[in-house]
Design an enzyme around this catalytic site. Structure first.
Site, PDB file in Angstrom:
ATOM      1  N   ARG A 132       0.878  -1.174   0.000  1.00  0.00           N
ATOM      2  CA  ARG A 132       0.000   0.000   0.000  1.00  0.00           C
ATOM      3  C   ARG A 132       0.910   1.217   0.000  1.00  0.00           C
ATOM      4  O   ARG A 132       1.647   1.431   0.967  1.00  0.00           O
ATOM      5  CB  ARG A 132      -0.890  -0.020   1.248  1.00  0.00           C
ATOM      6  CG  ARG A 132      -2.052   0.960   1.165  1.00  0.00           C
ATOM      7  CD  ARG A 132      -2.858   0.983   2.456  1.00  0.00           C
ATOM      8  NE  ARG A 132      -2.245   1.859   3.448  1.00  0.00           N
ATOM      9  CZ  ARG A 132      -2.663   1.994   4.706  1.00  0.00           C
ATOM     10  NH1 ARG A 132      -3.705   1.304   5.131  1.00  0.00           N
ATOM     11  NH2 ARG A 132      -2.050   2.803   5.550  1.00  0.00           N
TER      12      ARG A 132
ATOM     13  N   HIS B 125      -4.365   4.976   4.172  1.00  0.00           N
ATOM     14  CA  HIS B 125      -5.586   4.194   3.897  1.00  0.00           C
ATOM     15  C   HIS B 125      -6.520   4.956   2.948  1.00  0.00           C
ATOM     16  O   HIS B 125      -7.043   4.397   1.992  1.00  0.00           O
ATOM     17  CB  HIS B 125      -6.305   3.876   5.211  1.00  0.00           C
ATOM     18  CG  HIS B 125      -7.652   3.273   5.019  1.00  0.00           C
ATOM     19  ND1 HIS B 125      -7.835   1.968   4.618  1.00  0.00           N
ATOM     20  CD2 HIS B 125      -8.896   3.804   5.146  1.00  0.00           C
ATOM     21  CE1 HIS B 125      -9.133   1.717   4.515  1.00  0.00           C
ATOM     22  NE2 HIS B 125      -9.794   2.808   4.830  1.00  0.00           N
TER      23      HIS B 125
ATOM     24  N   TYR C 269       1.146   5.849  12.448  1.00  0.00           N
ATOM     25  CA  TYR C 269       1.244   4.415  12.776  1.00  0.00           C
ATOM     26  C   TYR C 269       2.166   3.615  11.866  1.00  0.00           C
ATOM     27  O   TYR C 269       2.418   2.453  12.131  1.00  0.00           O
ATOM     28  CB  TYR C 269      -0.153   3.770  12.772  1.00  0.00           C
ATOM     29  CG  TYR C 269      -0.871   3.845  11.420  1.00  0.00           C
ATOM     30  CD1 TYR C 269      -0.613   2.905  10.422  1.00  0.00           C
ATOM     31  CD2 TYR C 269      -1.781   4.863  11.146  1.00  0.00           C
ATOM     32  CE1 TYR C 269      -1.245   2.984   9.193  1.00  0.00           C
ATOM     33  CE2 TYR C 269      -2.421   4.944   9.915  1.00  0.00           C
ATOM     34  CZ  TYR C 269      -2.149   4.000   8.947  1.00  0.00           C
ATOM     35  OH  TYR C 269      -2.761   4.085   7.724  1.00  0.00           O
TER      36      TYR C 269
HETATM   37  C1  LIG Z   1     -18.314  -3.866   8.425  1.00  0.00           C
HETATM   38  C2  LIG Z   1     -17.376  -2.707   8.384  1.00  0.00           C
HETATM   39  N1  LIG Z   1     -16.526  -2.486   9.414  1.00  0.00           N
HETATM   40  C3  LIG Z   1     -15.663  -1.447   9.368  1.00  0.00           C
HETATM   41  C4  LIG Z   1     -15.651  -0.607   8.292  1.00  0.00           C
HETATM   42  C5  LIG Z   1     -14.685   0.560   8.232  1.00  0.00           C
HETATM   43  N2  LIG Z   1     -13.603   0.218   7.293  1.00  0.00           N
HETATM   44  C6  LIG Z   1     -13.601   0.682   6.030  1.00  0.00           C
HETATM   45  S1  LIG Z   1     -12.275   0.147   5.171  1.00  0.00           S
HETATM   46  C7  LIG Z   1     -11.676  -0.701   6.497  1.00  0.00           C
HETATM   47  C8  LIG Z   1     -10.373  -1.456   6.427  1.00  0.00           C
HETATM   48  C9  LIG Z   1     -10.419  -2.572   5.488  1.00  0.00           C
HETATM   49  O1  LIG Z   1      -9.134  -3.137   5.419  1.00  0.00           O
HETATM   50  P1  LIG Z   1      -8.806  -4.233   4.354  1.00  0.00           P
HETATM   51  O2  LIG Z   1      -9.951  -5.159   4.202  1.00  0.00           O
HETATM   52  O3  LIG Z   1      -7.494  -4.840   4.697  1.00  0.00           O
HETATM   53  O4  LIG Z   1      -8.737  -3.432   2.987  1.00  0.00           O
HETATM   54  P2  LIG Z   1      -7.776  -2.261   2.524  1.00  0.00           P
HETATM   55  O5  LIG Z   1      -8.545  -0.987   2.725  1.00  0.00           O
HETATM   56  O6  LIG Z   1      -6.535  -2.327   3.340  1.00  0.00           O
HETATM   57  O7  LIG Z   1      -7.524  -2.523   1.092  1.00  0.00           O
HETATM   58  C10 LIG Z   1     -12.519  -0.563   7.588  1.00  0.00           C
HETATM   59  C11 LIG Z   1     -12.269  -1.168   8.918  1.00  0.00           C
HETATM   60  C12 LIG Z   1     -16.554  -0.858   7.242  1.00  0.00           C
HETATM   61  N3  LIG Z   1     -16.581  -0.107   6.133  1.00  0.00           N
HETATM   62  N4  LIG Z   1     -17.384  -1.913   7.294  1.00  0.00           N
END
Ligand SMILES: Cc1ncc(C[n+]2csc(CCOP(=O)(O)OP(=O)(O)O)c2C)c(N)n1
Length: 334
Positions: free
Chosen positions: A251, A255, A264
């Site tokens: 990445r 985020h 972090y």
């Molecule tokens: C059910 C739910 N919990 C929390 C969130 C908040 N949220 C949005 S993106 C994210 C992180 C997702 O991480 P990952 O699946 O590793 O994908 P990345 O963004 O790193 O590609 C979170 C916790 C959400 N959108 N939906």
């Protein structure tokens, strides 16, 4: 155009032209993404959540599908995937500027919820992993209609801890549905590092529990990604069922545009990630294969910049959705 014998892409049956096209899509994805950040930072659009670092995984995967036939239920980072499947830079900007002509939602939906009826791209919801049962449902529907299609869905490794993911994989495994679930592991779920997300080594290790192959692939290697997805697509078309593929990615941004990763993420770690940048390694491959030199690279960069400039200016000048259209697609029209 010829196929270079003895080259990695040649061995995969890709012509030189197709290989360059892969790179074009990776470059288009990166430059579009960078432009979205500029627009966000200058206050013209509200939000960006990047594909940067995941272009190899996305473009390699989408190249294995048949555009306009197969279906895609992407996640928010899947800019490269939706571009390969048919979405244009103009449409990406219509979405970003929330204009009426936005194919994803007519300018109403949250940013990066990609959708396009013409190209079988289905919008996800904001709760992560809800797209996985949707993809499995589409595959079941296609099977019932006797259509030989493949459905690709994607999510991050953090999202693979949600119940939706496990329920969907179980159902797909039991019914041997033509689905490919692509976990794009970029080692973070917002600020949570990988070691705090999983008790097993790979997300793909979970596939055994659902009776399907689990494949780990280097997501920064577009050709290797293409190879494993092509195999999974062939398997699905033969009626042998789903595959779970985990691509290991980097990445390269925070985020999202609402996040500050300096709080972090050690900078040295980010530097190490940049050394694995799939755009740089694919560019290097093209130079070594004799498909790219400085002049040709400049030509390609100029072409991509022109396309993006034109698309952004055009989309910004388009109208916002009208107030009267507020309930369109919300209630059935009688
Ligand atoms: C059910 C739910 N919990 C929390 C969130 C908040 N949220 C949005 S993106 C994210 C992180 C997702 O991480 P990952 O699946 O590793 O994908 P990345 O963004 O790193 O590609 C979170 C916790 C959400 N959108 N939906």
């Amino acid at each position: 155009m010829a196929t270079r014998t003895g080259s990695r892409h040649g061995e995969l049956g890709l012509t030189d032209e197709r290989m360059l096209e892969m790179y074009y899509y990776m470059l288009l994805t990166r430059r579009l993404d960078e432009r979205l950040w500029l627009l966000q930072r200058s206050g013209k659009i509200p939000f960006v959540i990047s594909a940067q670092g995941q272009e190899g995984a996305q473009v390699g995967a989408a190249f294995a599908l048949e555009k306009g036939v197969d279906w895609v239920v992407p996640y928010y980072r899947d800019l490269g995937t939706v571009l390969v499947m048919g979405m244009t830079p103009r449409e990406v900007f219509l979405h970003a500027f929330a204009r009426e002509g936005d194919p994803s939602s007519g300018g109403r939906q949250m940013a990066h919820h990609w959708s396009h009826r013409r190209w079988n791209i289905v919008s996800g919801s904001s709760p992560v992993a809800t797209q996985v049962p949707h993809a499995v449902g589409i595959a079941l529907g296609a099977r019932m209609q006797g259509k030989n299609i493949v459905v690709l869905t994607a999510l991050g490794e953090g999202s693979s801890n949600q119940g939706d993911f496990h329920e969907a994989l179980n159902f797909a495994g039991v019914h041997k549905l033509p689905v490919i679930v692509h976990v794009q592991n970029n080692e973070y779920a917002i600020s949570v590092p990988l070691r705090k997300q999983l008790a097993c080594q790979n997300v793909a290790d979970r596939a055994a529990g659902y009776g399907m192959p689990g494949v780990v692939v280097d997501g920064t290697d577009v050709l290797e990604v293409y190879r494993v997805f092509r195999e999974a697509v062939a398997r699905a078309r033969r009626g042998e069922g789903p595959t779970l593929i985990e691509s290991k990615n980097v990445r390269l941004t925070a985020h999202s545009s609402d996040d500050d990763d300096k709080t972090y993420r050690p900078r040295e770690e980010l530097e190490a990630a940049r050394r694995r940048d799939p755009l740089a390694t694919t560019r290097q491959y093209l130079y070594e294969a004799g498909l790219l030199d400085e002049a040709r690279e400049k030509e390609l960069e100029d072409r991509v910049r022109r396309e993006i400039d034109e698309a952004a200016a055009w989309a910004e000048a388009q109208p916002h959705p009208s107030v009267e259209s507020m309930f369109r697609h919300v209630y059935k029209e009688a």
